[in-house]
Motif scaffolding. Sequence first.
Motif, PDB file in Angstrom:
ATOM      1  N   VAL A  33       2.066  -0.890 -10.846  1.00  0.00           N
ATOM      2  CA  VAL A  33       1.876   0.949  -9.731  1.00  0.00           C
ATOM      3  C   VAL A  33       1.660  -0.027  -8.314  1.00  0.00           C
ATOM      4  CG1 VAL A  33       0.043   2.762  -8.765  1.00  0.00           C
ATOM      5  CG2 VAL A  33       1.152   2.660 -11.090  1.00  0.00           C
ATOM      6  N   VAL A  34       2.127  -0.532  -7.526  1.00  0.00           N
ATOM      7  CA  VAL A  34       2.113  -0.682  -6.303  1.00  0.00           C
ATOM      8  C   VAL A  34       1.024  -0.038  -5.049  1.00  0.00           C
ATOM      9  CG1 VAL A  34       3.026  -1.822  -3.646  1.00  0.00           C
ATOM     10  CG2 VAL A  34       4.092  -2.993  -6.704  1.00  0.00           C
ATOM     11  N   VAL A  35      -0.045  -0.997  -4.728  1.00  0.00           N
ATOM     12  CA  VAL A  35      -0.863  -0.033  -3.692  1.00  0.00           C
ATOM     13  C   VAL A  35      -0.531  -0.985  -2.463  1.00  0.00           C
ATOM     14  CG1 VAL A  35      -3.369   0.266  -3.539  1.00  0.00           C
ATOM     15  CG2 VAL A  35      -2.034   0.556  -5.758  1.00  0.00           C
ATOM     16  N   PRO A  36      -0.882  -0.042  -1.742  1.00  0.00           N
ATOM     17  CA  PRO A  36       0.418  -0.487  -0.118  1.00  0.00           C
ATOM     18  C   PRO A  36      -1.615  -0.804   0.564  1.00  0.00           C
ATOM     19  CG  PRO A  36      -0.580   2.368  -0.140  1.00  0.00           C
ATOM     20  CD  PRO A  36      -0.461   1.845  -1.497  1.00  0.00           C
ATOM     21  N   VAL A  37      -1.156  -1.878   1.315  1.00  0.00           N
ATOM     22  CA  VAL A  37      -1.722  -2.476   2.080  1.00  0.00           C
ATOM     23  C   VAL A  37      -2.380  -2.018   2.959  1.00  0.00           C
ATOM     24  CG1 VAL A  37      -1.654  -4.862   0.597  1.00  0.00           C
ATOM     25  CG2 VAL A  37      -0.529  -4.530   3.217  1.00  0.00           C
ATOM     26  N   ASP A  38      -3.997  -2.574   4.204  1.00  0.00           N
ATOM     27  CA  ASP A  38      -3.700  -2.223   5.647  1.00  0.00           C
ATOM     28  C   ASP A  38      -3.185  -2.661   6.677  1.00  0.00           C
ATOM     29  OD1 ASP A  38      -5.501  -4.644   5.514  1.00  0.00           O
ATOM     30  OD2 ASP A  38      -7.056  -3.074   4.791  1.00  0.00           O
ATOM     31  N   HIS A  39      -3.999  -3.069   7.564  1.00  0.00           N
ATOM     32  CA  HIS A  39      -2.972  -4.037   8.628  1.00  0.00           C
ATOM     33  C   HIS A  39      -3.160  -5.430   8.355  1.00  0.00           C
ATOM     34  CE1 HIS A  39      -3.371  -6.180  12.866  1.00  0.00           C
ATOM     35  NE2 HIS A  39      -2.744  -5.333  12.563  1.00  0.00           N
ATOM     36  N   ASP A  40      -4.373  -5.648   7.438  1.00  0.00           N
ATOM     37  CA  ASP A  40      -5.446  -7.406   7.323  1.00  0.00           C
ATOM     38  C   ASP A  40      -4.476  -7.618   6.249  1.00  0.00           C
ATOM     39  OD1 ASP A  40      -6.801  -7.957   9.874  1.00  0.00           O
ATOM     40  OD2 ASP A  40      -8.139  -6.097   8.592  1.00  0.00           O
ATOM     41  N   LYS A  41      -3.636  -7.189   5.580  1.00  0.00           N
ATOM     42  CA  LYS A  41      -2.856  -7.079   4.216  1.00  0.00           C
ATOM     43  C   LYS A  41      -3.586  -7.096   3.144  1.00  0.00           C
ATOM     44  CE  LYS A  41       0.726  -7.745   7.023  1.00  0.00           C
ATOM     45  NZ  LYS A  41       1.673  -6.635   6.647  1.00  0.00           N
ATOM     46  N   ARG A  42      -4.705  -6.423   3.070  1.00  0.00           N
ATOM     47  CA  ARG A  42      -5.971  -6.182   1.864  1.00  0.00           C
ATOM     48  C   ARG A  42      -5.393  -4.664   1.302  1.00  0.00           C
ATOM     49  NH1 ARG A  42     -11.275  -4.770   4.118  1.00  0.00           N
ATOM     50  NH2 ARG A  42     -12.014  -6.358   1.944  1.00  0.00           N
ATOM     51  N   MET A  43      -5.449  -4.386   0.288  1.00  0.00           N
ATOM     52  CA  MET A  43      -5.733  -3.882  -0.304  1.00  0.00           C
ATOM     53  C   MET A  43      -6.324  -2.312   0.288  1.00  0.00           C
ATOM     54  SD  MET A  43      -6.113  -2.307  -4.532  1.00  0.00           S
ATOM     55  CE  MET A  43      -5.022  -3.407  -5.664  1.00  0.00           C
ATOM     56  N   ARG A  44      -5.602  -1.133   0.384  1.00  0.00           N
ATOM     57  CA  ARG A  44      -6.162   0.224   0.969  1.00  0.00           C
ATOM     58  C   ARG A  44      -6.975   1.029  -0.333  1.00  0.00           C
ATOM     59  NH1 ARG A  44      -2.053   3.774   2.943  1.00  0.00           N
ATOM     60  NH2 ARG A  44      -3.763   4.751   3.531  1.00  0.00           N
ATOM     61  N   THR A  45      -7.909   0.756  -0.315  1.00  0.00           N
ATOM     62  CA  THR A  45      -8.811   1.354  -1.385  1.00  0.00           C
ATOM     63  C   THR A  45      -8.744   3.190  -2.260  1.00  0.00           C
ATOM     64  OG1 THR A  45     -11.055   1.497  -0.342  1.00  0.00           O
ATOM     65  CG2 THR A  45     -11.020  -0.512  -1.830  1.00  0.00           C
ATOM     66  N   VAL A  46      -8.365   3.794  -0.459  1.00  0.00           N
ATOM     67  CA  VAL A  46      -8.002   5.480  -0.252  1.00  0.00           C
ATOM     68  C   VAL A  46      -7.001   4.928  -1.686  1.00  0.00           C
ATOM     69  CG1 VAL A  46      -7.354   6.543   0.824  1.00  0.00           C
ATOM     70  CG2 VAL A  46      -9.389   5.514   1.394  1.00  0.00           C
ATOM     71  N   ALA A  47      -6.229   4.064  -1.230  1.00  0.00           N
ATOM     72  CA  ALA A  47      -4.612   4.622  -1.527  1.00  0.00           C
ATOM     73  C   ALA A  47      -5.041   4.545  -3.349  1.00  0.00           C
ATOM     74  CB  ALA A  47      -3.900   4.002  -0.834  1.00  0.00           C
ATOM     75  N   LEU A  48      -6.049   3.121  -3.821  1.00  0.00           N
ATOM     76  CA  LEU A  48      -5.981   2.718  -5.007  1.00  0.00           C
ATOM     77  C   LEU A  48      -6.571   4.270  -5.912  1.00  0.00           C
ATOM     78  CD1 LEU A  48      -6.172   0.700  -7.803  1.00  0.00           C
ATOM     79  CD2 LEU A  48      -7.824   0.527  -6.192  1.00  0.00           C
ATOM     80  N   ALA A  49      -7.450   4.830  -4.951  1.00  0.00           N
ATOM     81  CA  ALA A  49      -8.535   5.490  -5.843  1.00  0.00           C
ATOM     82  C   ALA A  49      -7.178   7.188  -5.569  1.00  0.00           C
ATOM     83  CB  ALA A  49      -9.816   6.058  -4.351  1.00  0.00           C
ATOM     84  N   HIS A  50      -6.223   7.449  -5.012  1.00  0.00           N
ATOM     85  CA  HIS A  50      -5.465   8.503  -5.278  1.00  0.00           C
ATOM     86  C   HIS A  50      -3.964   8.000  -5.988  1.00  0.00           C
ATOM     87  CE1 HIS A  50      -3.013  11.031  -4.185  1.00  0.00           C
ATOM     88  NE2 HIS A  50      -1.725   9.923  -4.600  1.00  0.00           N
ATOM     89  N   GLU A  51      -4.120   7.254  -6.890  1.00  0.00           N
ATOM     90  CA  GLU A  51      -3.116   6.370  -7.642  1.00  0.00           C
ATOM     91  C   GLU A  51      -4.004   6.811  -9.177  1.00  0.00           C
ATOM     92  OE1 GLU A  51       0.119   5.992  -7.702  1.00  0.00           O
ATOM     93  OE2 GLU A  51      -0.107   5.644  -5.502  1.00  0.00           O
ATOM     94  N   LEU A  52      -5.058   6.579  -9.033  1.00  0.00           N
ATOM     95  CA  LEU A  52      -6.245   6.258 -10.059  1.00  0.00           C
ATOM     96  C   LEU A  52      -6.097   7.436 -10.777  1.00  0.00           C
ATOM     97  CD1 LEU A  52      -8.224   3.245  -8.874  1.00  0.00           C
ATOM     98  CD2 LEU A  52      -7.151   3.129 -11.856  1.00  0.00           C
ATOM     99  N   GLU A  53      -6.242   8.207  -9.773  1.00  0.00           N
ATOM    100  CA  GLU A  53      -7.165  10.222  -9.768  1.00  0.00           C
ATOM    101  C   GLU A  53      -5.466  10.628 -10.493  1.00  0.00           C
ATOM    102  OE1 GLU A  53      -8.810  13.447 -10.486  1.00  0.00           O
ATOM    103  OE2 GLU A  53      -9.415  11.754 -10.194  1.00  0.00           O
TER     104      GLU A  53
END
Length: 480
Positions: A197-217
């Motif tokens: 599951v590919v998780v989007p990154v933020d402006h600094d090219k870091r994993m977006r943890t809000v998106a990760l939490a959504h995907e895990l749920e």
Amino acid sequence: MRSHLLNDTTAEHYRRSVTEGVERVAAKLATTDRPFTGITVDALAPRIDGIDLDQPLHDTTAVLDELEDVYLRDAVYFHHPRYLAHLNCPVVIPAVLGEAVLSAVNSSLDTWDQSAGGTLIERKLIDWTARRIGLGPAADGVFTSGGTQSNLQALLLAREEAKADDLARLRVFASEASHFSVKKSAKLLGLGPDAVVVVPVDHDKRMRTVALAHELERCAEAGLVPMAVVATAGTTDFGSIDPLPEIAELCAQYGTWMHVDAAYGCGLLASLRHRDRIDGIERADSVTVDYHKSFFQPVSSSAVLVRDAATLRHATYHAEYLNPRRMVTERIPNQVDKSLQTTRRFDALKLWMTLRVMGADGIGQLFDEVCDLAAEGWKLLAADPRYDVVVAPSLSTLVFRYIPAAVTDPAEIDRANLHARKALFASGDAVVAGTKVGGRHYLKFTLLNPETTASDIAAVLDLIAGHAEQYLGESLDRAC
């Protein structure tokens, strides 16, 4: 032909041959004034094709002369300060000395009876690295061929620890900037095409943890199994570092294996000033480190570390002729019990020699220098109207794109940047890498040489602009 076997009777022959080879390489290093000659495949291939391997030269000097013609003259030299392309570091002399020793003795690190002291040296270095990470007293690991193998083994352990009765239900979460080996490993491990599951990154090219939490749920609601989250501490394209503490919290919440791919960012483990950039790595279940990226070691030198040594059992198989089960009770240390490989070089010796000569602070100082250089390079690019730079560096990578003063079609700008990279490589004056950002072609500096200066960066930027401007001028002439 026995005169060529390395043994007690040929020690002097060995000394003379290796010395002659070292002198050739030393002379080449001393006189190399650019990272590449610019030779083409079409020019070099006939030289190598013309060599008849069934007709030996029977003379070391003649063979070295030939090697000069087909390899040494046109090799890409990573030690040159204007090699700015891939994750290839210049190497430190103690490690090269270690390479010479380990090649001559030729220990194989699979069993104790083939390596003895080598086994204990490797284990000592694993313990040292685990302490630097902060994995705790039950940690363990093993040296590997590189980050791809380390990631594969970590995900193998995660798969087995997930205890899923149906592999199709397993999911691995990684950012869109993560290494390609995550998807490759999933395929090799028999997971389904939708497993990563590919998780989007933020402006600094870091994993977006809000998106990760959504995907895990979403994964949990669908009755799927979150097998692992792969956080990256130093992405290949941007050197970005995912928010490790926040990811660790989510992994704990969902009972998910946390793997940190620190193949690039592991240099921060020795850093004197920037160690805090990877805070949170100590909460990982497994970690990939590539000493041959940011510890200035020759290829190959990598390791996979785990928080719980017991998980390495998932890579353990016993063979009566090699590592029978009784050896475990006899407390005979066989590294093959932990490794995906059987026969394996004593690559750990290179790092051992480096630490014993230079110390960890010496390595950390060199890595801090290239991180500081990247910060200088960022300032140069941000102030230069000819370039668009993507993100401020977390480590030592800069991604940027030449932008002409006149408004030009984006596809034409793509072609100008591609041309500039190819033309620069063909000239041999510098070597830079490339990637895509938002579907557009960008150029990349991976700064791993402390000998590179801000002046080198400025000079290469001028060269790139010159090649791009020449292309655009010629393109305009053709259009007219």
